[in-house]
Design an enzyme around this catalytic site. Structure first.
Site, PDB file in Angstrom:
ATOM      1  CD  GLU A  92     -12.124  -0.720  -0.493  1.00  0.00           C
ATOM      2  OE1 GLU A  92     -11.050  -1.264  -0.170  1.00  0.00           O
ATOM      3  OE2 GLU A  92     -13.038  -0.512   0.327  1.00  0.00           O
ATOM      4  NE  ARG A 120      -3.570  -2.296   2.604  1.00  0.00           N
ATOM      5  CZ  ARG A 120      -4.716  -2.287   3.250  1.00  0.00           C
ATOM      6  NH1 ARG A 120      -5.076  -1.226   3.942  1.00  0.00           N
ATOM      7  NH2 ARG A 120      -5.500  -3.344   3.241  1.00  0.00           N
TER       8      ARG A 120
HETATM    9  C1  B12 Z   1     -10.238   1.885  12.810  1.00  0.00           C
HETATM   10  C2  B12 Z   1      -9.357   0.804  12.234  1.00  0.00           C
HETATM   11  C3  B12 Z   1      -8.794   1.063  10.983  1.00  0.00           C
HETATM   12  C4  B12 Z   1      -8.948   2.390  10.246  1.00  0.00           C
HETATM   13  C5  B12 Z   1      -7.842   3.324  10.753  1.00  0.00           C
HETATM   14  C6  B12 Z   1      -8.129   4.782  10.456  1.00  0.00           C
HETATM   15  C7  B12 Z   1      -6.990   5.590  10.925  1.00  0.00           C
HETATM   16  N1  B12 Z   1      -6.224   6.142  10.032  1.00  0.00           N
HETATM   17  O1  B12 Z   1      -6.785   5.659  12.113  1.00  0.00           O
HETATM   18  C8  B12 Z   1      -8.724   1.924   8.787  1.00  0.00           C
HETATM   19  C9  B12 Z   1     -10.062   1.489   8.228  1.00  0.00           C
HETATM   20  C10 B12 Z   1      -8.123   2.935   7.827  1.00  0.00           C
HETATM   21  C11 B12 Z   1      -7.846   0.718   9.021  1.00  0.00           C
HETATM   22  C12 B12 Z   1      -6.956   0.223   8.093  1.00  0.00           C
HETATM   23  C13 B12 Z   1      -6.248  -0.945   8.258  1.00  0.00           C
HETATM   24  N2  B12 Z   1      -6.322  -1.807   9.282  1.00  0.00           N
HETATM   25 CO1  B12 Z   1      -7.269  -1.427  10.926  1.00  0.00          CO
HETATM   26  N3  B12 Z   1      -8.358  -1.375  12.428  1.00  0.00           N
HETATM   27  C14 B12 Z   1      -9.129  -0.441  12.920  1.00  0.00           C
HETATM   28  C15 B12 Z   1      -9.821  -0.953  14.208  1.00  0.00           C
HETATM   29  C16 B12 Z   1     -11.225  -1.382  13.843  1.00  0.00           C
HETATM   30  C17 B12 Z   1      -9.897   0.028  15.351  1.00  0.00           C
HETATM   31  C18 B12 Z   1      -8.590   0.706  15.715  1.00  0.00           C
HETATM   32  C19 B12 Z   1      -8.892   1.824  16.650  1.00  0.00           C
HETATM   33  O2  B12 Z   1      -8.963   2.972  16.233  1.00  0.00           O
HETATM   34  N4  B12 Z   1      -9.168   1.487  17.917  1.00  0.00           N
HETATM   35  C20 B12 Z   1      -9.454   2.448  18.966  1.00  0.00           C
HETATM   36  C21 B12 Z   1      -8.158   2.910  19.643  1.00  0.00           C
HETATM   37  C22 B12 Z   1      -8.520   3.833  20.776  1.00  0.00           C
HETATM   38  O3  B12 Z   1      -7.512   1.758  20.164  1.00  0.00           O
HETATM   39  P1  B12 Z   1      -6.067   1.242  19.671  1.00  0.00           P
HETATM   40  O4  B12 Z   1      -5.777   1.757  18.319  1.00  0.00           O
HETATM   41  O5  B12 Z   1      -6.014  -0.230  19.872  1.00  0.00           O
HETATM   42  O6  B12 Z   1      -5.050   1.934  20.712  1.00  0.00           O
HETATM   43  C23 B12 Z   1      -5.131   1.651  22.112  1.00  0.00           C
HETATM   44  C24 B12 Z   1      -4.306   0.444  22.559  1.00  0.00           C
HETATM   45  O7  B12 Z   1      -3.933  -0.425  21.521  1.00  0.00           O
HETATM   46  C25 B12 Z   1      -3.157   0.989  23.305  1.00  0.00           C
HETATM   47  N5  B12 Z   1      -1.915   1.284  22.575  1.00  0.00           N
HETATM   48  C26 B12 Z   1      -1.688   1.515  21.268  1.00  0.00           C
HETATM   49  N6  B12 Z   1      -0.414   1.810  21.056  1.00  0.00           N
HETATM   50  C27 B12 Z   1       0.206   1.813  22.247  1.00  0.00           C
HETATM   51  C28 B12 Z   1       1.506   2.071  22.588  1.00  0.00           C
HETATM   52  C29 B12 Z   1       1.886   1.994  23.923  1.00  0.00           C
HETATM   53  C30 B12 Z   1       3.284   2.253  24.282  1.00  0.00           C
HETATM   54  C31 B12 Z   1       0.922   1.644  24.911  1.00  0.00           C
HETATM   55  C32 B12 Z   1       1.307   1.531  26.291  1.00  0.00           C
HETATM   56  C33 B12 Z   1      -0.380   1.395  24.560  1.00  0.00           C
HETATM   57  C34 B12 Z   1      -0.738   1.473  23.234  1.00  0.00           C
HETATM   58  O8  B12 Z   1      -3.648   2.205  23.800  1.00  0.00           O
HETATM   59  C35 B12 Z   1      -4.520   2.808  22.832  1.00  0.00           C
HETATM   60  C36 B12 Z   1      -5.522   3.661  23.540  1.00  0.00           C
HETATM   61  O9  B12 Z   1      -6.360   2.894  24.385  1.00  0.00           O
HETATM   62  C37 B12 Z   1      -8.912  -2.178  14.581  1.00  0.00           C
HETATM   63  C38 B12 Z   1      -9.617  -3.356  15.273  1.00  0.00           C
HETATM   64  C39 B12 Z   1     -10.207  -3.040  16.600  1.00  0.00           C
HETATM   65  N7  B12 Z   1      -9.487  -2.572  17.561  1.00  0.00           N
HETATM   66  O10 B12 Z   1     -11.382  -3.262  16.784  1.00  0.00           O
HETATM   67  C40 B12 Z   1      -8.385  -2.598  13.210  1.00  0.00           C
HETATM   68  C41 B12 Z   1      -7.022  -3.289  13.088  1.00  0.00           C
HETATM   69  C42 B12 Z   1      -6.047  -2.653  14.023  1.00  0.00           C
HETATM   70  N8  B12 Z   1      -6.642  -3.039  11.685  1.00  0.00           N
HETATM   71  C43 B12 Z   1      -5.996  -4.013  11.147  1.00  0.00           C
HETATM   72  C44 B12 Z   1      -5.529  -4.050   9.800  1.00  0.00           C
HETATM   73  C45 B12 Z   1      -4.845  -5.312   9.344  1.00  0.00           C
HETATM   74  C46 B12 Z   1      -5.720  -2.978   8.944  1.00  0.00           C
HETATM   75  C47 B12 Z   1      -5.335  -2.927   7.483  1.00  0.00           C
HETATM   76  C48 B12 Z   1      -4.021  -3.578   7.053  1.00  0.00           C
HETATM   77  C49 B12 Z   1      -6.457  -3.417   6.591  1.00  0.00           C
HETATM   78  C50 B12 Z   1      -6.742  -4.864   6.694  1.00  0.00           C
HETATM   79  N9  B12 Z   1      -5.933  -5.777   6.191  1.00  0.00           N
HETATM   80  O11 B12 Z   1      -7.801  -5.196   7.188  1.00  0.00           O
HETATM   81  C51 B12 Z   1      -5.275  -1.409   7.238  1.00  0.00           C
HETATM   82  C52 B12 Z   1      -3.872  -0.922   7.574  1.00  0.00           C
HETATM   83  C53 B12 Z   1      -3.560   0.382   7.008  1.00  0.00           C
HETATM   84  C54 B12 Z   1      -2.183   0.760   7.455  1.00  0.00           C
HETATM   85  N10 B12 Z   1      -1.265   0.940   6.531  1.00  0.00           N
HETATM   86  O12 B12 Z   1      -1.932   0.870   8.632  1.00  0.00           O
HETATM   87  C55 B12 Z   1      -5.880  -5.182  12.071  1.00  0.00           C
HETATM   88  C56 B12 Z   1      -4.501  -5.467  12.620  1.00  0.00           C
HETATM   89  C57 B12 Z   1      -4.317  -6.982  12.592  1.00  0.00           C
HETATM   90  C58 B12 Z   1      -3.176  -7.579  13.272  1.00  0.00           C
HETATM   91  N11 B12 Z   1      -2.252  -6.844  13.821  1.00  0.00           N
HETATM   92  O13 B12 Z   1      -3.172  -8.810  13.278  1.00  0.00           O
HETATM   93  C59 B12 Z   1      -6.978  -4.861  13.135  1.00  0.00           C
HETATM   94  C60 B12 Z   1      -6.714  -5.422  14.519  1.00  0.00           C
HETATM   95  C61 B12 Z   1      -8.294  -5.449  12.560  1.00  0.00           C
HETATM   96  C62 B12 Z   1      -8.231  -6.931  12.324  1.00  0.00           C
HETATM   97  N12 B12 Z   1      -8.591  -7.759  13.294  1.00  0.00           N
HETATM   98  O14 B12 Z   1      -7.879  -7.365  11.243  1.00  0.00           O
HETATM   99  N13 B12 Z   1      -8.050   0.179  10.269  1.00  0.00           N
END
Ligand code: B12
Ligand code: B12
Lengths: 136, 485, 485, 136
Positions: free
Chosen positions: C173, C102
């Site tokens: 897409e 990508r």
């Molecule tokens: C919204 C989302 C997207 C949006 C992001 C929009 C944007 N630009 O922000 C879009 C639709 C664009 C997207 C794209 C993709 N996504 Co996405 N996405 C999500 C989703 C649904 C929610 C993430 C989110 O915003 N959560 C809310 C925030 C508040 O939580 P968080 O990000 O987890 O962060 C918290 C914690 O993780 C933690 N944390 C994070 N970092 C750190 C660091 C430290 C030091 C500490 C202590 C804590 C901490 O604290 C944060 C606050 O509470 C997740 C799944 C889910 N969680 O339900 C998948 C997910 C993260 N995505 C995933 C993937 C794979 C992708 C894509 C590659 C597409 C795909 N193949 O399906 C692309 C990647 C694009 C890229 N180059 O990065 C996967 C990752 C899979 C994995 N690792 O095995 C997930 C888990 C979905 C899945 N099950 O497939 N995504």
């Protein structure tokens, strides 16, 4: 060709009526004479009906889980009544919970059933076998 | 049996002899001590009282989730309930009674219980509360932190009521019609109505001592394509019969049919009708709440698909603002569920309930039309019933079933006419292919005819019994309407 | 970079030099032979053409289910897709591209692919189609019995398009806005728009040879509380930009927000707006279909709860009559799903789609109001965009983003103003806490203010950023609205 | 008490911006000076920012699954830049798919991180530990 008679019923304290009604209709449409005892049927009623109607086969249903307890001794009662070799099928949810089907089948064959059917059985899954078992 | 029933309140004093006989039905009957039971109930924390919890939910506009569950052994049953409470997040708990107890075959239940202990797995499909007795059952109530209800299917549930209410249960499902017609073959309605009047009178007696017990007529009946007008009629009659015996907290129910508009209309009309007919009997101090049963007919065997059916049920309950929803499990088509599967069903349901907590199905003309049909049909049935009963609901119910004025499809009872035949229309709402002797006006008959003709045209077949069979299998096979394939 | 973009059709001939450079971007580019590709496409069975399948579904009023899926290795990826087709019952299939591809980092993708082979598990989060090349990719198309689409998130997707379309994929897409703003940090919109015009022109060129390729702007953008007016504006602009390059089959999308009325209104207004603005450009030969994305934000980690969210999405898609629905899995909050979990998500979705196939969300005043708001807001944004662009949609888009006239919440791009802040109202609909420079009338500003004030009163707090944070976590924590606890 | 400086960012080709924004706000509200590099951050940018701002800790996010590949060598680069002993946390969806958490934690500790957090982490789960690790 003369029509074969089936005695149909749901054994024990079991009231599941829907499958029983569907089986009655399906067997009748397939050309059998159906004596449907309905639900809540005791072993005694099965035996008496089979003797009285000179039936060719007994089709026992059990859906509610107590089948395992309810059918014990049925084959023996049929033997006692002099129709020990009558064809007998059973079908439904034969035990409580979902157990390995092979075990369930073995268990009910040991209990004297010629064929044992799982709950997903459709009438069309049974009728050909039944006809062949009855030499039709 | 001659028609001896009436809907009048039983005199508590005159029940004494009968109570003695009932309690002698099984040794545990001797454990019942009403005075002691009242004391127990009066000391119970309010959040453990089923009736109070329901009123609270109704006021808050929340829908509560309640599973079904019961195994033979006491400890295993308690473990199961604790699991559903803690891991499932159940708002309300059940104790589902086994089928021998439901037929008053306590000896067979005893055997099944003994064998279950021996084999280390439940050979009974529920909890034999009578065999366990008052003190054992009380351990359940004392160990749980949400209210618990007795759920069964017992035409003569007098002893079961005596024991479980004395044990501290605060809700009791069933009724003289709803626990007879779908659950028995030859029990006369006169008998089951009278036996349930005993139960209602007992509940009324608890009420007189300040202990509110919730009563719940069994809404879904045979669970299979039961039109709202049939189950609503039964629910209203049982509510009136219970109220006449002094019951003050009643939950009336309905089983999901699958067309969302019809289901929401059914939920909305249920309390309207109950209150209307209670008021006509000048009863106005009964608290009415509603229960929605997730699809009660054949389920898909695949668990993912079952989750879809379960969630649709939860969503409909929320949009229709049911006070509680009875939750199915992904094992429905496999057998009695494991506790894990049961908890999963609750969690999926609670997720959608929570997400839709602040949303209702929007008012709209189709919904209004559906409500209107249900109201009309049910009033026709109920008014005819009361006419047949010469002003007495108990007598009316007996005569109405005999005449096919109330007629439950697929019911095993010989006291049910069995002349109605339901089928889905082209949008999946449950209509009548044959209405037997339901006292429908020509307009309503035409309505059903037109609805099924419409489906017939879409499927290029004339409406017939094959449609019914196809509809019975449809949800299990992944669809709502049994279209030809 | 100066504003060089325009929405005019690119001359195919003038692309020659650029195409050569693009194809030289990775060795597999040399495999592209357009003439041969057209022959392949023209011989493809019609049921394998994505565009045709969508038109059929639209005519039948059915909603199709499509998963997301992609792993590094070809054989494993094929195995995955076959599983989703056969065990999941997917109506349409995807090929999700990994994140290195990508960002055009084919070397890193190559390394990830090699390591994946070595370790026997995918270290890439998708299928590196460029690295696999035309002939390998074609094995996918040839082995499947439903149409397959490329799904990614690539600001510069020219080489990927050349390779996958030549391989026989029939849907692609993305778009110059929707695959930039949520997927990049510093890529200028002028560049991504122009690079996507290349892709659209390529698709238009296929069209000229009689090969219809479906194009789909990415509806959900950042997936997190994106108001319909924002995503609709982007969808319409990308539809117009694509159509200008000769694309004839476009699926416009929207990501579930969670309030059913708002979601259905969004689905209903999407094609209305697209057709309106296409017609204003005197384009009337484009087939428009719609796609609904099951909730794209944070998911609950519990699988049963995730099934609830998935089913609610499926139900909304059916009631809103989307042409297709993109399915989430119960592993969403756990990581890239296993193929089993992916198939389960499809089966749960298909169960509810089938059950609701003949039901629509009933027309009602709240729905009409919601539609009206979306139409007004989107038209305000689009009309201002066109004004800024002096009649040119490409230029307008660049300037609109610069001015915050279009402004996507939570977007990583530095070319997005980032001044809007969404929050749920008291019924869970997504509104604006801050609308930044969105060109809203006073009436509309008052509408949003009133809606959030209503929620504030219910929660006894004034609407503020904490609400937004609470809303972001809410669905993951089992509710829709982030109420204070 | 003087405020501590954190460098925050999402590593590699990862664009997940929402968690990053929430962490920025939460750390700032908790009294830290936050240098947020946003998404799509290279190792080089992390190292340079930490050196330039004289940071006390680096907080790396990776959500998209490639974290495993993207963080390799980061600790070494910090050592090379002369800040080898800086506190470093990582959090998010650190690998592709869901693997056993204990394994993931071990793997990332070996890669040079002091603490490793799963995706369900809330800011309040981290802040107390961070303060104590920084002697606040
Ligand atoms: C919204 C989302 C997207 C949006 C992001 C929009 C944007 N630009 O922000 C879009 C639709 C664009 C997207 C794209 C993709 N996504 Co996405 N996405 C999500 C989703 C649904 C929610 C993430 C989110 O915003 N959560 C809310 C925030 C508040 O939580 P968080 O990000 O987890 O962060 C918290 C914690 O993780 C933690 N944390 C994070 N970092 C750190 C660091 C430290 C030091 C500490 C202590 C804590 C901490 O604290 C944060 C606050 O509470 C997740 C799944 C889910 N969680 O339900 C998948 C997910 C993260 N995505 C995933 C993937 C794979 C992708 C894509 C590659 C597409 C795909 N193949 O399906 C692309 C990647 C694009 C890229 N180059 O990065 C996967 C990752 C899979 C994995 N690792 O095995 C997930 C888990 C979905 C899945 N099950 O497939 N995504
Ligand atoms: C509708 C229903 C009810 C209705 C029945 C109304 C009525 N009077 O008919 C009501 C609500 C009253 C009810 C009550 C109970 N039910 Co019930 N019920 C069902 C349900 C949902 C559908 C049954 C049905 O009608 N299916 C449609 C018909 C067409 O299919 P069928 O009955 O399976 O019959 C077909 C096949 O089995 C086969 N077949 C059947 N018999 C035979 C015999 C032969 C010889 C052959 C060849 C084939 C064959 O062919 C038939 C036609 O295709 C099933 C679960 C499910 N399937 O989804 C549970 C289910 C059967 N019930 C169950 C139970 C336990 C009960 C209760 C004890 C309550 C409880 N604890 O939950 C009571 C029992 C009351 C009693 N004393 O019997 C369990 C049985 C569990 C087990 N064995 O482990 C089930 C499986 C639900 C569950 N998972 O817990 N139930």
């Amino acid at each position: 060709m003369e029509s074969k008679t089936l005695v149909l019923g749901v054994i024990g304290s079991d009231v599941h009526a829907v499958g029983n009604k569907i089986l009655e209709i399906a067997f009748r449409e397939a050309g059998f004479t159906v004596v449907n005892l309905g639900v809540l049927v005791s072993q005694k009623e099965f035996v008496e009906a089979a003797v009285e109607t000179n039936a060719d086969a007994i089709m026992v249903s059990s859906l509610y889980g107590h089948g395992e307890i309810d059918v014990r001794g049925l084959r023996e009662a049929l033997i006692e009544a002099g129709i020990g070799d009558i064809l007998m099928y059973v079908g439904g949810y034969l035990v409580v919970g979902s157990q390995d089907w092979a075990d369930v089948e073995t268990k009910f064959k040991q209990l004297g059933f010629d064929r044992v059917y799982p709950p997903s059985t459709l009438p069309e899954d049974v009728i050909p076998t039944l006809k062949s078992d009855l030499g039709m | 049996m001659t028609e001896q029933v009436s809907h009048n309140k039983l005199e508590w004093k005159e029940l004494n002899e009968e109570r003695e006989a009932v309690l002698a039905g099984w040794p545990t009957g001797q454990e019942v001590d009403l005075e002691e039971a009242f004391q127990f109930h009066l000391k119970l924390a309010p959040e453990l009282n089923f009736a109070k919890r329901l009123i609270q939910a109704k006021q808050q506009g929340h829908t509560l989730a309640q599973p079904r569950a019961g195994v033979a052994e006491l400890n295993k049953h308690l473990e199961l309930l604790l699991f559903l409470q803690n891991e499932g997040g159940a708002d309300l708990l059940p104790t589902t009674i086994d089928s021998y107890t439901r037929q008053n075959r306590y000896e067979e239940a005893e055997k099944g219980l003994a064998e279950s202990v021996l084999e280390g797995r439940s050979l009974l499909n529920g909890f034999p509360a009578v065999n366990h007795g008052v003190q054992n059952c009380r351990r359940l109530v004392e160990s749980l932190s949400v209210p618990v209800q007795v759920r069964h299917g017992t035409p003569d549930a007098r002893l079961l009521a005596e024991i479980t209410l004395a044990a501290g249960f605060t809700a009791y499902e069933g009724g003289g019609l709803s626990y007879n017609i779908p659950y028995a073959k030859r029990v006369p309605l006169e008998k089951s109505i009278r036996d349930w009047q005993y139960v209602d009178r007992l509940v009324g007696y608890y009420q007189e001592q300040g202990v509110t017990i919730n009563r719940e007529p069994f809404g879904p009946l045979t669970g299979t394509l039961v039109s709202p007008c049939i189950s609503h009629s039964v629910a209203v009659i049982e509510a009136v019969l219970a109220a006449k015996q002094g019951v003050k907290n009643i939950t009336i129910g309905y089983g999901q049919c699958g067309n969302i508009t019809q289901d929401v209309a059914a939920l909305q009309t249920l309390p309207v009708l109950a209150e209307e007919y209670l008021q006509a009997e000048t009863i106005d101090d009964v608290e009415i709440t509603t229960v929605f049963h997730q699809w009660m007919g054949g389920f898909p065997a695949d668990e993912a698909k079952a989750f879809g059916v379960i969630s649709l049920g939860g969503i409909t309950a929320a949009l229709g603002q049911a006070t509680k929803v009875i939750v199915k499990t992904t094992h429905e088509a496999l057998g009695i569920p494991t506790k894990e599967a049961n908890a999963q069903g609750i969690r999926a349901t609670k997720q959608v309930l929570n997400m839709l907590q602040d949303q209702v199905y929007p008012e709209n003309p189709k919904l209004a039309e559906e409500r209107d049909i249900i109201l009309q049909e049910t009033r026709l049935i109920l008014d005819k019933t009361l006419e047949l009963g010469e002003g007495d609901w108990a007598l009316g119910a007996v005569r109405a079933f005999a005449a096919g004025v109330i007629d439950v499809p697929f019911a095993p009872s010989s006291h049910n006419a069995g002349r109605t035949m339901p089928a889905r229309d082209n949008e999946g709402a449950v209509r009548f292919l044959s209405w037997g002797s339901l006292p429908f006006t020509k307009d309503i008959q035409d309505f059903h005819r037109a609805k099924l003709a419409e489906r017939g045209r879409a499927e290029q077949r004339s409406p017939n019994f094959q449609m019914v069979i196809d509809d019975i299998y449809a949800i299990g096979h992944g669809r709502l309407i049994g279209r030809p394939r």
